[in-house]
Design an enzyme around this catalytic site. Structure first.
Site, short mmCIF file in Angstrom:
data_model
loop_
_atom_site.label_atom_id
_atom_site.label_comp_id
_atom_site.label_asym_id
_atom_site.label_seq_id
_atom_site.Cartn_x
_atom_site.Cartn_y
_atom_site.Cartn_z
N GLU A 1 -32.87 18.96 19.63
CA GLU A 1 -33.50 17.95 20.48
C GLU A 1 -33.10 16.55 20.05
O GLU A 1 -32.62 16.33 18.93
CB GLU A 1 -35.02 18.07 20.42
CG GLU A 1 -35.61 17.78 19.04
CD GLU A 1 -37.11 17.97 18.99
OE1 GLU A 1 -37.82 17.01 19.35
OE2 GLU A 1 -37.57 19.06 18.58
N GLY B 1 -42.98 25.01 19.51
CA GLY B 1 -43.26 26.36 19.97
C GLY B 1 -41.98 27.17 19.92
O GLY B 1 -40.98 26.79 20.54
N THR B 2 -41.97 28.27 19.16
CA THR B 2 -40.71 28.96 18.84
C THR B 2 -40.88 30.47 18.88
O THR B 2 -41.90 31.01 18.46
CB THR B 2 -40.24 28.56 17.42
OG1 THR B 2 -40.15 27.15 17.33
CG2 THR B 2 -38.89 29.18 17.10
N ARG C 1 -31.55 22.34 11.87
CA ARG C 1 -30.47 23.34 11.96
C ARG C 1 -29.18 22.75 11.39
O ARG C 1 -28.12 22.77 12.03
CB ARG C 1 -30.24 23.82 13.40
CG ARG C 1 -31.49 23.98 14.22
CD ARG C 1 -32.38 25.12 13.75
NE ARG C 1 -33.78 24.77 14.00
CZ ARG C 1 -34.38 24.85 15.18
NH1 ARG C 1 -33.72 25.27 16.23
NH2 ARG C 1 -35.65 24.49 15.30
#
Length: 468
Positions: A269, A287-288, A422
């Site tokens: 993001e 939320g994942t 990441r």
């Protein structure tokens, strides 16, 4: 900005040469590979590859024109000279002042003078929480490149300070691509051993954070864990970046050796996107669930994600705070939620995603928006100040680049900043991965540990190591 500071930054900006030379080349067939090849060529001691929106890739390189902000000082370099100014614990303000001088010197025509850089997570303590928790490390760094290459599907544009840089890049891109990726030696067993490091200690941190939330100290905190990699063999950052990009679906990606950090990342993001017209947007993801190769299982997890009360609550509070932060710098009535709680695939996981947009007030600029939105609420928590205090209590050591931002901007007023998640990171002799999960009152250590493992699988299986 007082007269003395203005004169100092004007002197620095006038010493930065313009990108007055340019050429347009044929498009490259593989944009990711071409950008990575430019990085591998070691054209200068600082560089960045930045994948922006819409399939546009940028490569920037240079050596001696940059800005570095610590909590107490800002140092600028150009033309073999160094300028240093105190920041009075306002490094972002002084950083912005220096870039404003660059804007005055180079103008805003044709997109203005580009710059590339990063912001460390610890800047957040000066902006929103306890300045004493900031430490004394660098908080901001920007490279003013000697050469910038923009790669798209229909052309390659090179801008440089002189003809020599144009020739270097053109010759390099004309060479046949001969270097192959190192062999994939990261087996599934090795990957799982890497990502399992430190899970027990992390579970304890999650439990302590839940206790804080239930005691009313905060609503949510994004607690992360660091995963150090073995000292040898050394990781090949460009090869890891290219292999990881083939397997990921990021909002932005980047490869850099800049200001003391090396990094290869696949950001899910953006912290913010500011256009030259003053339009600003942010893209909170919270939320994942995991995402793999089985479409039916992915759809099942997607449905589960969209109906999980904990995940929905976590996402909703993030959007609420992002709205407040946007409203602080935007024209009244201009903030809108253009997208709410859709599901975005991001490599080995899928997230609930929203997008908020607005228009900057006439008296606010891109760095005002950055100060309000940084660090991303999805990397800190709610409230932001209380979450930062909780992270200082429950995480081990500073985050550095993780949870901060990597950005590309221009003196024309544009700023595009990716959230550093990441990401493979190196500083000094240490190389590591890091991942976090949003902790709320409904969290369990087991699920948050599982979520960090899911996120680490976006990078860990794609590690490549130097050979020879």
């Amino acid at each position: 900005m007082n007269t003395g500071s203005r004169n100092m930054w004007d002197s620095w900006a006038s010493s930065v040469p313009a990108l007055v030379h340019s050429t347009t080349l044929e498009p490259c067939r593989d944009l990711a590979a071409a950008a990575t090849r430019l990085a591998q060529a070691a054209l200068a001691d600082q560089y960045m590859v930045y994948e922006a929106a819409g399939g546009v890739w940028h490569f920037a390189a240079g050596s001696a024109m940059d800005l570095t902000a610590h909590p107490a000082t800002l140092t600028a370099r150009a033309a073999g000279r160094t300028w240093t100014s105190p920041t009075d614990d306002r490094p972002l303000t002084v950083f912005s002042d220096a870039l404003s001088a660059l804007s005055s010197a180079h103008g805003a025509h044709d997109g203005g003078r580009p710059f590339y850089g990063w912001a460390a997570f610890e800047l957040a303590h000066l902006l929103h929480a306890d300045p004493a928790a900031t430490g004394d490390g660098p908080l901001l760094h920007a490279l003013i490149p000697s050469v910038e290459v923009t790669l798209t599907g229909d052309r390659t544009v090179v801008r440089a300070v002189d003809e020599a840089w144009l020739r270097k890049v053109a010759d390099l891109l004309a060479e046949p691509a001969t270097r192959q990726l190192p062999p994939d030696e990261t087996t599934p067993d090795v990957t799982e051993r890497i990502i399992a490091a430190g899970t027990a200690a992390y579970g304890g941190a999650v439990s302590r954070t839940v206790e804080d939330i239930r005691a009313g100290l905060l609503e949510k905190a994004v607690v992360s864990r660091k995963v150090p990699l073995p000292a040898g063999p050394p990781v090949d950052f460009p090869a890891t970046y290219l292999a990881g990009r083939r397997a990921n679906t990021p909002a932005r990606s980047y490869l850099l050796d800049l200001g003391g950090y090396r990094a290869a990342g696949f950001s899910p993001e953006t912290v913010l996107e500011v256009g030259e017209n003053g339009r600003v947007s942010t893209q909170p993801l919270a939320g994942t669930r995991a995402r793999g190769t089985d479409p039916a299982e992915n759809e099942r997890l997607r449905t589960e994600l969209l109906t999980d009360p904990k995940e929905i609550h976590e996402h909703a509070v993030s959007v609420r705070l992002a709205w407040d932060e946007m409203a602080a710098v935007c024209e009244p009535g201009s903030v809108a939620v253009e997208e709410f709680m859709t599901v975005r695939p991001r490599g080995s996981v899928q997230h609930l995603a929203s997008r908020l947009t607005g228009r900057l007030r006439p008296d606010a600029g891109p760095w005002d928006a950055f100060a309000s939105l940084f660090p991303a609420i999805t990397a800190t928590g709610v409230s932001k100040s209380s979450a930062l205090q909780a992270l200082a209590r429950h995480e081990e050591g500073p985050r550095g680049l993780y949870g901060g931002a990597v950005f590309r901007g221009s003196t024309g007023g544009a700023l595009d900043a990716a959230l550093v998640l990441r990401t493979l990171i190196n500083e000094g002799n240490e190389t590591w991965l890091r991942a976090g999960a949003g902790v709320t009152a409904q969290s369990s250590p087991e699920r948050e540990i599982e979520e960090t493992c899911e996120k680490l699988r976006s990078v860990a299986p794609h590690l490549r190591y130097a050979t020879g």
